[in-house]
Design an enzyme around this catalytic site. Structure first.
Site, PDB file in Angstrom:
ATOM      1  CG  MET A 100      -1.360   1.306   1.682  1.00 47.28           C
ATOM      2  SD  MET A 100      -3.120   1.470   1.531  1.00 47.28           S
ATOM      3  CE  MET A 100      -3.350   3.059   2.315  1.00 47.28           C
ATOM      4  CG  HIS A 382       1.711  -5.549 -10.708  1.00 43.77           C
ATOM      5  ND1 HIS A 382       2.073  -5.020 -11.924  1.00 43.77           N
ATOM      6  CD2 HIS A 382       0.464  -5.054 -10.447  1.00 43.77           C
ATOM      7  CE1 HIS A 382       1.101  -4.232 -12.366  1.00 43.77           C
ATOM      8  NE2 HIS A 382       0.112  -4.240 -11.483  1.00 43.77           N
TER       9      HIS A 382
END
Ligand code: DHE
Length: 553
Positions: A100, A382
């Protein structure tokens, strides 16, 4: 009547401003009209609306519009209440180790916005309106019908070496000639436009905005421009086209985040043909999920179908476009929460990140089944579309980096030649930093390139890591600093495979200082910067026509 008026207000608000919509009154009310929102968390309608927009722009992608959690955790009041304001504020301001971003620390959110977001978290999330076929159809604009378009290219540029570049914060894309580096046209697209994909022939570029608006650009025009547009959802991230033999340029599909649905469009006009909801049950616990979003989509080369990743339910849907009005769908149980992915080098196996579970799900699109869920040994893989090359020991491999870890993971993809290592993690390589989003190579290149736009260290956000395919075990071969502002994000080769293009994603507000963004072009062989296409407004993704048509990565 009250419900009708509220619904009407929401639709109008959504249509007016991307994902605008929702009111606090709805958010905090019980069906019986009672409210249990503590007075310290009450927001004025204006504050609620502003914060809802900030949430949509910064948070909804990872946590969901309904805040039920996906890549990021569940943020509904029942989960947030016990954390208390201070902890919540720190998380928003400083970020977390799990990937985050520290929105305050990075200068993206102000102190006030952070305080308001804490309060917003304690309010029930507003439920956005639906967007059915009537709305989709009403938004469809055929700007230039096929019979009014050029019958042959109106220029002598190499279309296959053009790049479609997302100018994210401007809500535009630009078309760049990859041979001359000239920006040929800059075209309005959807809000915070996300990605572009090509038609099978390479003639058309399809874009998708975060507001669900799909546009279609004709590269045969002297100055490529939009020939059709349609809004398929109120929030979306993915689009692809039909690539199977006999169906080239025939259809297009848009995956919605909200409403959770996909829409099949006519490939030549974007006329909406079919809308299908993705609402359903999670693959493992079989609980109903109100927001199963369509994440990545790829187009099969071996069957007339698309591979759609349904994020929250953890299912991969193989959607046939043989008969678009009666589509058959094979639902494959994979893993939650599916995000981005790409093909192996044979384009038979599709590898997609279930990033909150630190896994890559591998789908065999020929046998139509899950082959494996591979633990990548890192936090939040990712891959973008990943990168394929031949490892000297393990043969063909596919690789991903990670948002939350400084490692690159290599997975074997050759069950015939290297059965021992197929669909297993074969190498875990030390990277420069966490905060990686994209990894890229080209069959003609010796190198694997890795960006780190979300690195905690500012220095690394504009530094690329370069690895030698023949000696990955040695770790980073070289690093290359490509800018002194913004974030270096997303890598793409030119058609010849001898140049690597990277975007510098700056701030719109810094355009007068020449720092809104640019594209840096690197000579792949010498790993040196050979050109800069300057003064672009917040470029992010960029897609070479040839490489995107043929899924070369
Ligand atoms: Fe993306 C791909 C979703 C944030 C740039 N992004 C994708 C895909 C999904 C997705 C589902 C796969 C599409 C496909 O292959 O069909 N992205 C999301 C989000 O939900 C998220 C995390 C938050 C959000 O609110 O949108 C998000 N993405 C970003 C960014 O902040 C990036 C870096 C900059 C930007 O332009 O918004 C960004 N995403 C990209 C790019 C791709 C992408 C460039 C395509 C990569 C490729 O090579 O195919």
């Amino acid at each position: 009547m009250r419900e009708f008026l509220i619904a009407l207000m929401l639709v109008v608000a959504f249509m007016a401003g991307g994902m605008a919509g929702g009111t606090q009154a709805i958010a905090k009310e019980h069906p019986d009209g009672a409210s249990d929102l503590k007075s310290e968390y009450v927001l004025t309608p204006e504050q609620f609306e502003e914060t809802r927009q900030v949430y949509f722009d910064r948070c909804a992608g990872c946590h969901g519009v309904l805040r039920k959690g996906a890549t990021g955790p569940n943020l509904t009041p029942i989960k947030m209440g016990p954390k208390g304001s201070k902890k919540l504020r720190d998380m928003i301001w400083y970020g977390t180790g799990g990937g985050m971003p520290g929105w305050g620390k990075m200068g993206v959110m102000t102190e006030d916005e952070t305080d308001l977001m804490v309060k917003y978290m304690m309010n029930e999330p507003p439920i956005p309106p639906q967007w059915d076929m009537t709305s989709v159809m009403a938004s469809w604009k055929l700007i230039i019908p096929p019979d009014k378009r050029p019958t042959k290219p109106e220029h002598d540029r190499d279309i296959e070496n053009m790049f479609s570049v997302v100018l994210r914060d401007a809500g535009q894309v630009c078309i760049i000639d990859g041979d001359t580096y000239e920006v040929i046209s800059t075209i309005d697209s959807g809000y915070a436009v996300h990605i572009t994909r090509m038609s099978a022939s390479g003639r058309y570029v399809y874009t998708i905005g975060r507001d669900g608006k799909a546009t279609m650009i004709d590269l045969w025009m002297e100055k490529p421009d939009t020939v059709a547009e349609v809004r398929c959802a109120l929030d979306a991230r993915s689009i692809d086209t039909s690539k199977f033999k006999g169906y080239e340029d025939k259809y297009c599909v848009v995956g919605g985040y909200w409403p959770p649905q996909f829409v099949i469009l006519d490939g030549a006009t974007l006329e909406p043909l079919k809308i299908v909801s993705t609402l359903g049950y999670t693959y493992d616990t079989e609980e109903f999920h109100p927001e199963p979003r369509v994440a990545s989509i790829v187009s099969s080369h071996i069957a007339p179908e698309w591979v759609l990743c349904i994020k929250e339910t953890g299912l991969v849907w193989l959607v046939s476009y043989k008969d678009v009005n009666n589509p058959t769908i094979t639902m494959i149980e994979a893993e939650r929460f599916l995000h981005d992915g790409g093909w192996d080098s044979t384009k038979r196996y599709f590898l997609v990140a279930a990033n909150a579970r630190n896994k890559i799900s591998i789908i065999d699109t020929l046998e139509r089944k899950l082959v494996a869920n591979v633990d990548t040994g890192g936090i939040k893989p990712h891959p973008g579309r990943g990168a394929n090359w031949v490892d000297p020991e393990f043969g063909p491999v596919w690789a991903t980096g990670h948002i939350g870890d400084d490692v690159i993971s290599l997975i074997g993809t050759d069950p015939e030649g290297h059965p021992e290592s197929a669909f297993k993690m074969v190498r875990k390589i030390q990277a420069l930093s966490s905060g990686n989003l994209f990894i890229k190579t080209h069959p003609k290149s010796k190198w694997v390139w890795v960006d780190h736009p979300l690195s905690k260290k500012e220095e690394y956000r504009t530094t690329l890591g370069i690895f030698d395919k023949a000696n990955m075990e040695a770790g980073i071969f070289k690093t290359l600093k490509v800018a002194d502002y913004g974030k270096a994000v997303h890598l793409e080769y030119n058609k010849a495979g001898d140049e690597l293009w990277v975007s510098i994603w700056g701030n719109m507000g810094d355009a007068d200082k020449g720092k809104a963004g640019e594209i840096v072009i690197i000579d792949d062989a010498t790993m040196t910067i050979k050109h800069r296409i300057k003064n672009l407004v917040t470029p992010t993704g960029k897609f070479n026509v040839y490489n995107t048509m043929h899924d070369i990565y």
